[in-house]
Design an enzyme around this catalytic site. Structure first.
Site, PDB file in Angstrom:
ATOM      1  N   CYS A 147      37.341  -9.467  31.949  1.00 13.76           N
ATOM      2  CA  CYS A 147      36.454  -9.735  33.103  1.00 13.76           C
ATOM      3  C   CYS A 147      35.363  -8.680  33.215  1.00 13.76           C
ATOM      4  O   CYS A 147      34.937  -8.321  34.319  1.00 13.76           O
ATOM      5  CB  CYS A 147      37.229  -9.829  34.410  1.00 13.76           C
ATOM      6  SG  CYS A 147      38.358 -11.199  34.459  1.00 13.76           S
ATOM      7  N   LYS A 154      48.683  -4.224  41.368  1.00 13.54           N
ATOM      8  CA  LYS A 154      48.399  -3.179  40.372  1.00 13.54           C
ATOM      9  C   LYS A 154      49.109  -1.879  40.728  1.00 13.54           C
ATOM     10  O   LYS A 154      49.083  -0.920  39.974  1.00 13.54           O
ATOM     11  CB  LYS A 154      46.888  -2.929  40.283  1.00 13.54           C
ATOM     12  CG  LYS A 154      46.103  -4.216  40.054  1.00 13.54           C
ATOM     13  CD  LYS A 154      45.128  -4.109  38.941  1.00 13.54           C
ATOM     14  CE  LYS A 154      44.152  -5.263  38.978  1.00 13.54           C
ATOM     15  NZ  LYS A 154      44.193  -6.076  37.769  1.00 13.54           N
ATOM     16  N   GLN A 182      41.798  -0.062  39.869  1.00 17.23           N
ATOM     17  CA  GLN A 182      42.434   0.635  38.733  1.00 17.23           C
ATOM     18  C   GLN A 182      42.617   2.119  39.000  1.00 17.23           C
ATOM     19  O   GLN A 182      42.881   2.891  38.064  1.00 17.23           O
ATOM     20  CB  GLN A 182      41.592   0.439  37.460  1.00 17.23           C
ATOM     21  CG  GLN A 182      41.433  -0.988  37.016  1.00 17.23           C
ATOM     22  CD  GLN A 182      42.717  -1.626  36.489  1.00 17.23           C
ATOM     23  OE1 GLN A 182      43.719  -0.944  36.272  1.00 17.23           O
ATOM     24  NE2 GLN A 182      42.703  -2.923  36.311  1.00 17.23           N
ATOM     25  N   ASP A 202      35.620   0.207  44.420  1.00 23.84           N
ATOM     26  CA  ASP A 202      36.599  -0.711  43.853  1.00 23.84           C
ATOM     27  C   ASP A 202      37.711   0.157  43.257  1.00 23.84           C
ATOM     28  O   ASP A 202      37.535   0.778  42.206  1.00 23.84           O
ATOM     29  CB  ASP A 202      35.913  -1.574  42.779  1.00 23.84           C
ATOM     30  CG  ASP A 202      36.915  -2.406  41.990  1.00 23.84           C
ATOM     31  OD1 ASP A 202      38.130  -2.198  42.148  1.00 23.84           O
ATOM     32  OD2 ASP A 202      36.465  -3.253  41.186  1.00 23.84           O
ATOM     33  N   HIS A 228      33.892  -4.715  37.029  1.00 28.96           N
ATOM     34  CA  HIS A 228      34.662  -5.950  36.829  1.00 28.96           C
ATOM     35  C   HIS A 228      33.832  -7.101  37.420  1.00 28.96           C
ATOM     36  O   HIS A 228      33.046  -6.881  38.350  1.00 28.96           O
ATOM     37  CB  HIS A 228      35.981  -5.793  37.592  1.00 28.96           C
ATOM     38  CG  HIS A 228      36.974  -6.887  37.411  1.00 28.96           C
ATOM     39  ND1 HIS A 228      36.928  -8.065  38.134  1.00 28.96           N
ATOM     40  CD2 HIS A 228      38.063  -6.989  36.610  1.00 28.96           C
ATOM     41  CE1 HIS A 228      37.944  -8.827  37.783  1.00 28.96           C
ATOM     42  NE2 HIS A 228      38.651  -8.208  36.857  1.00 28.96           N
TER      43      HIS A 228
HETATM   44  N1  7TS Z   1      38.279  -4.600  39.955  1.00 32.43           N
HETATM   45  C1  7TS Z   1      38.837  -4.056  38.863  1.00 32.43           C
HETATM   46  C2  7TS Z   1      38.341  -2.747  38.350  1.00 32.43           C
HETATM   47  C3  7TS Z   1      39.895  -4.729  38.229  1.00 32.43           C
HETATM   48  O1  7TS Z   1      40.440  -4.186  37.152  1.00 32.43           O
HETATM   49  C4  7TS Z   1      40.335  -5.963  38.733  1.00 32.43           C
HETATM   50  C5  7TS Z   1      41.402  -6.756  38.044  1.00 32.43           C
HETATM   51  C6  7TS Z   1      39.728  -6.461  39.893  1.00 32.43           C
HETATM   52  C7  7TS Z   1      38.697  -5.757  40.466  1.00 32.43           C
HETATM   53  C8  7TS Z   1      40.173  -7.725  40.535  1.00 32.43           C
HETATM   54  O2  7TS Z   1      41.448  -7.589  41.040  1.00 32.43           O
HETATM   55  P1  7TS Z   1      42.240  -8.850  41.643  1.00 32.43           P
HETATM   56  O3  7TS Z   1      43.609  -8.341  41.875  1.00 32.43           O
HETATM   57  O4  7TS Z   1      41.538  -9.235  42.880  1.00 32.43           O
HETATM   58  O5  7TS Z   1      42.179  -9.903  40.580  1.00 32.43           O
HETATM   59  N2  7TS Z   1      41.531  -6.471  36.680  1.00 32.43           N
HETATM   60  C9  7TS Z   1      42.276  -7.107  35.771  1.00 32.43           C
HETATM   61  C10 7TS Z   1      42.405  -6.670  34.452  1.00 32.43           C
HETATM   62  O6  7TS Z   1      41.872  -5.670  33.989  1.00 32.43           O
HETATM   63  N3  7TS Z   1      43.197  -7.519  33.766  1.00 32.43           N
HETATM   64  O7  7TS Z   1      43.593  -8.489  34.617  1.00 32.43           O
HETATM   65  C11 7TS Z   1      43.022  -8.248  35.853  1.00 32.43           C
END
Ligand code: 7TS
Length: 409
Positions: free
Chosen positions: A367, A229, A206, A203, A126
């Site tokens: 992203c 999430k 997910q 990370d 990401h």
């Molecule tokens: N890493 C992964 C694998 C992610 O899917 C996301 C967010 C992040 C980092 C960042 O997370 P945040 O909560 O700090 O923003 N992914 C997504 C997505 O797939 N659609 O919207 C956000």
């Protein structure tokens, strides 16, 4: 009715938003990788805080402040147990995965980098596991190195091994890809990096919601995830770090709560974990996240894994039957994410038309622009499933896609 169906009916009652209509049609929420819906117990925990004991933490002798502090710290304990950390000092509250990765990049990795050093990531990261490393590389003259993936969207492990040279000072890898669903061989990655003395960040944005994560068994050095999430609120997340690392790291931000004493000559930083929690934190977020994790524990990963695997299999089977639809990301080990493209229809149009049927999916590059380039597509449509989704919802998705194809043919 099967046991799972009965259980699902009950579970769905915990999520009030799932009962709403969108354009007069029942909501089919398949955008869980972007954010999950929240159960009533999380919503109640947040309103209970504001209705009954709202106050700042760690600084009041009065009753409300003590209650808020107790609940905030109770959440830290729930999270510590959930991921099996050694102690609560290893649980840092952040704004989310993004902030956790930035914290490690700036406080742990950057001071250890010199010109010519390398940071190793994979092609399926990401943006939030790419850009922080580019920033520290720019500042230090280090280089970002990227391990390639195959056409199924799997890490090519031999290539990863080859890139793991003595120049690599840090490895940062996604556990589950948000746009492909690929589950990476994280144990092997960590073992391989550790055999060369290289620390690893996972990370887990997910993966935390889909599988049991045990940081001590994995032996990862850092692990970052976002509350929203895993059925908790936005604006709160967790960075796990081994306390031996966190202890030696400089603070990421300065301010209140992260200090023991301040004078104009010298400031003494607070102990862990407070050293990394400058300023008034997201109190209701931390409390809500604790509640969300209690809820997930109560549902249980046995149910979550079994049901989500069934949904994934069913969705891949159903969507594969559709002429002109191509699934992007066909790894042998996948979480419940299905990205796809349709011949001659832009994903944005797909998403807009599905929305009219009440089906919420995400369209775009998610992203992960390098992945889109790797597969030669501008964007995908992504359906991502949570344990409250049903096979009937996947039927609605498939029928709606058929309508899109008819309309554009
Ligand atoms: N890493 C992964 C694998 C992610 O899917 C996301 C967010 C992040 C980092 C960042 O997370 P945040 O909560 O700090 O923003 N992914 C997504 C997505 O797939 N659609 O919207 C956000």
């Amino acid at each position: 009715m099967s046991n799972i169906d009965e259980r699902l009916l009950e579970i769905r009652q915990d999520f009030p938003v799932l009962n709403r209509l969108v354009y007069g049609k029942p909501l089919v929420y398949l955008d869980n990788a972007a954010t999950t819906q929240k159960p009533k117990c999380v919503i109640s925990a947040i309103s209970d805080y504001y209705l009954n004991y709202n106050s700042n933490i760690h600084r009041g002798v009065h009753r409300l402040s003590q209650e808020a502090t107790d609940e905030y710290e109770k959440s830290r304990k729930i999270i510590k147990e959930f991921i099996n950390a050694n102690n609560t000092n290893e649980i840092i509250f952040t704004r989310g995965t993004t902030e956790g990765i930035n914290l490690v990049a700036h406080s742990f990795v950057r001071p250890r980098l010199s010109k010519g050093d390398e940071i190793l990531i994979t092609y399926m990261e990401h943006h939030s596991n790419i850009v922080p490393w580019q920033i520290v590389c720019e500042e230090t003259g280090a280089k970002l190195v990227v391990a390639p993936i195959n056409d199924a969207g799997e890490l090519i492990f031999e290539e990863f091994e080859k890139l793991l040279t003595e120049r690599v000072k840090f490895v940062s890898v996604v556990y589950v890809s948000n746009s492909l669903g690929t589950i990476n061989p994280i144990e092997e990655i960590i073992k391989k990096a550790h055999s060369k003395g290289i620390p690893v960040l996972i990370d887990a944005a997910q993966s935390i919601q889909h599988m049991k994560i045990d940081v001590r068994r994995l032996d990862c050095d850092f692990l970052a995830f976002s509350g929203h999430k895993i059925y908790g609120p936005t604006g709160i997340g967790v960075l796990y770090g081994k306390d031996e690392h966190l202890d030696k790291m400089r603070p990421y931000q300065g301010g209140g709560d992260m200090i023991k004493s301040v004078s104009f000559v010298r400031t003494i930083y607070n102990d862990l974990p407070y050293k990394f929690e400058a300023g008034t934190p997201n109190i209701e977020g931390a409390i809500g996240l604790g509640k969300a994790i209690e809820y997930v524990n109560q549902i249980g990963f046995d149910f979550i894994i079994e049901h989500e695997n069934q949904l994934l299999e069913y969705a891949q089977e159903k969507l594969s039957e559709i002429d002109g639809l191509k699934i992007i990301g066909t790894a042998s080990r996948k979480a419940s994410v299905v990205s796809f493209v349709l011949e001659n229809v832009h994903p944005h149009d797909v998403g807009t038309m599905l929305d009219v049927d009440g089906v919420a999916v995400r369209t775009g590059h998610h992203c992960t622009e390098p992945i889109m380039r790797r597969f030669g597509v501008p964007a995908t449509t992504r359906a991502s499933f949570a344990f409250y989704n049903t096979k009937q919802e996947i039927d609605i998705l498939a029928n709606s896609i058929q309508k899109v194809i008819k309309m554009f043919s």
